[in-house]
Design a protein around this motif. Structure first.
Motif, short mmCIF file in Angstrom:
data_model
loop_
_atom_site.label_atom_id
_atom_site.label_comp_id
_atom_site.label_asym_id
_atom_site.label_seq_id
_atom_site.Cartn_x
_atom_site.Cartn_y
_atom_site.Cartn_z
N ASP A 149 -0.78 -10.58 5.89
CA ASP A 149 0.01 -9.53 5.23
C ASP A 149 -0.87 -8.33 4.86
O ASP A 149 -0.52 -7.18 5.13
CB ASP A 149 0.67 -10.12 3.98
N VAL A 150 -2.02 -8.61 4.23
CA VAL A 150 -2.89 -7.52 3.77
C VAL A 150 -3.49 -6.76 4.95
O VAL A 150 -3.48 -5.52 4.98
CB VAL A 150 -4.00 -8.07 2.86
N LEU A 151 -4.01 -7.48 5.95
CA LEU A 151 -4.73 -6.85 7.04
C LEU A 151 -3.82 -6.14 8.03
O LEU A 151 -4.17 -5.08 8.56
CB LEU A 151 -5.59 -7.88 7.78
N PHE A 152 -2.65 -6.71 8.30
CA PHE A 152 -1.79 -6.17 9.35
C PHE A 152 -0.50 -5.55 8.82
O PHE A 152 0.17 -4.83 9.55
CB PHE A 152 -1.46 -7.26 10.36
N GLY A 153 -0.14 -5.86 7.60
CA GLY A 153 1.07 -5.30 7.02
C GLY A 153 0.78 -4.19 6.03
O GLY A 153 1.12 -3.03 6.25
N VAL A 154 0.11 -4.55 4.94
CA VAL A 154 -0.18 -3.58 3.88
C VAL A 154 -1.08 -2.46 4.39
O VAL A 154 -0.82 -1.28 4.17
CB VAL A 154 -0.81 -4.30 2.67
N ALA A 155 -2.17 -2.83 5.07
CA ALA A 155 -3.14 -1.82 5.51
C ALA A 155 -2.55 -0.85 6.52
O ALA A 155 -3.00 0.30 6.62
CB ALA A 155 -4.36 -2.52 6.12
N ARG A 156 -1.52 -1.28 7.25
CA ARG A 156 -0.93 -0.42 8.28
C ARG A 156 0.42 0.16 7.87
O ARG A 156 1.10 0.79 8.67
CB ARG A 156 -0.79 -1.21 9.58
N GLY A 157 0.81 -0.11 6.63
CA GLY A 157 2.06 0.46 6.12
C GLY A 157 3.31 -0.06 6.80
O GLY A 157 4.30 0.67 6.93
N ARG A 158 3.30 -1.31 7.23
CA ARG A 158 4.47 -1.88 7.91
C ARG A 158 5.62 -2.08 6.92
O ARG A 158 5.41 -2.29 5.72
CB ARG A 158 4.12 -3.22 8.54
N ARG A 159 6.81 -2.05 7.45
CA ARG A 159 7.99 -2.23 6.60
C ARG A 159 8.05 -3.62 5.98
O ARG A 159 8.58 -3.80 4.89
CB ARG A 159 9.28 -1.97 7.40
N TRP A 160 7.52 -4.61 6.69
CA TRP A 160 7.56 -5.98 6.19
C TRP A 160 6.39 -6.30 5.28
O TRP A 160 6.27 -7.43 4.77
CB TRP A 160 7.57 -6.96 7.36
#
Length: 393
Positions: A149-160
């Motif tokens: 979540d942190v590396l691929f979601g939060v850091a990249r601003g993903r909707r999920w």
């Protein structure tokens, strides 16, 4: 190539031996507790939080949503559960290790398969990981949910972004410190998604099993006796360290002050952290401030160890700190103080995880340090543009 294969074979043999030893030592004790509790609930008609493993004070300590995910264990023998848990732990360790070191592989030009294989073997040898393997614990699965979540979601601003953190928190409350991380770093949408995931899963479990949910949130959650003795040497938290010191009269007050100080330092440092730094610092502060943090919970040190290697060229002291952390915490030293009289050195030996966790919380770089470029040599016949430095061009 032969040298690589020999090195990898040697590391693989050590890792396999360490895992087998851990499995024999602990024989998937926690998996047996999980299986017994959900079997008592789903098959015997009892209350999941009334279950205690025979001959021990240990019972189910996770929220009802976690019991729902573990329901299949009620219908499997322990050997099958242990086999699945072992395979899952190894696979998740390799996956998380690859996520953590992938940027380094690209920057350094390492051979990907070899770098991942070596790093994964080292990770499996690390005591918290092998303890997770031996107990049949869920720590690495939670680390994977949060790290992804942190590396691929939060850091990249993903909707999920935030959902993985929320689900991990619904399974075991301690990853909830990452919701605080999202708030401190002003990731409002991700924080909302995480809180929404926690609420949705918790309310769904409450709708299905209102009695179990009521029991957990009003009684089981607050009963620290269910998880073991606070002063037991495996409790490598600030509270555990204080419980082992002769400060009984002030223990609770000192603990609150230590927690506030740790959170203040973390909040100050994590605001400027990159994704890996935020993951590392938040995982460590969560381990420190939790009342009970067993040795196998310290798998959250893995991102910090990777950051120590990342800055090897620019910060030798942090590299040495990382090497000392990995070496001493893989050597089973803490458990030498498990029984018998405790000499003065036990203040250090019995609290190694806490002390290294504090040291890393203070000195671990929040962002990757970049070495300054080497000065360019003036080429023969090269004409520099007026007012423009070679570095800027």
């Amino acid at each position: 190539m032969n040298r690589r294969i020999m090195t990898l074979a040697a590391l693989g043999a050590v890792a396999a031996g360490a895992l087998v030893w851990a499995a024999i030592l602990h024989y998937y004790f926690d998996s047996a507790v999980y299986a017994g509790a959900v079997r008592y609930w789903f098959r015997d008609g009892g209350m999941v939080y009334d279950y205690l493993k025979r001959g021990s004070p240990y019972g189910f300590t996770y929220p009802p949503f976690a019991a729902l995910l573990m329901a299949p264990m009620a219908y499997l023998p322990l050997w099958a559960i242990a086999t699945l848990a072992s395979i899952a732990t190894v696979i998740v360790t390799v996956v998380v290790t690859r996520w953590l070191i992938a940027p380094m592989i690209r920057r350094e030009g390492w051979t990907p398969w070899y770098a991942v294989a070596v790093a994964s073997c080292l990770a499996l040898i690390f005591e918290p990981v092998r303890e997770t393997f031996g107990f049949g614990q869920v720590n690495l699965l939670l680390l994977a949910l949060v790290a992804g979540d942190v590396l691929f979601g939060v850091a990249r601003g993903r909707r999920w972004a935030g959902i993985g953190i929320g689900v991990a928190t619904a399974i075991k409350l301690t990853p909830g410190v990452f919701i605080l991380y999202l708030l401190v770093t002003r990731r409002w949408r991700a924080a909302g998604a995480a809180a929404g995931a926690v609420a949705a899963t918790t309310l769904a479990a409450a709708a299905l099993w209102p009695d179990a949910s009521r029991e957990f949130w009003t009684a089981a959650l607050w009963d620290t006796n269910r998880v073991g003795n606070l002063e037991y040497v495996s409790n490598q938290s600030l509270r555990g360290m204080l419980a082992r010191l002769p400060v009984d009269a002030w223990e609770s007050k000192v603990w609150v002050l230590c927690v506030l100080a740790a959170l203040a330092l973390w909040a100050w440092r994590v605001r400027r952290a990159d994704a890996l730094g935020g993951l590392a610092l938040t995982g460590m502060v969560g381990c420190l401030i939790s009342p009970v943090t067993w040795v196998h919970h310290w798998v959250w040190l893995l991102p910090a160890l990777v950051r120590c290697v990342e800055v090897a060229r620019t910060n030798r002291r942090v590299l040495y700190l990382g090497v000392a952390t990995y070496t001493l915490l893989s050597a089973h030293i803490t458990f030498l103080y498990e029984r018998g009289p405790k000499p003065p050195l036990a203040v250090i030996g019995a609290n190694l995880y806490v002390l290294f966790g504090i040291a890393l919380l203070v000195w671990l770089p929040a962002v990757r340090e970049v070495a300054p470029p080497a000065p360019r040599e003036q080429g023969i016949g090269k004409v520099e543009k007026p007012g423009v430095s070679p570095v800027s061009t």
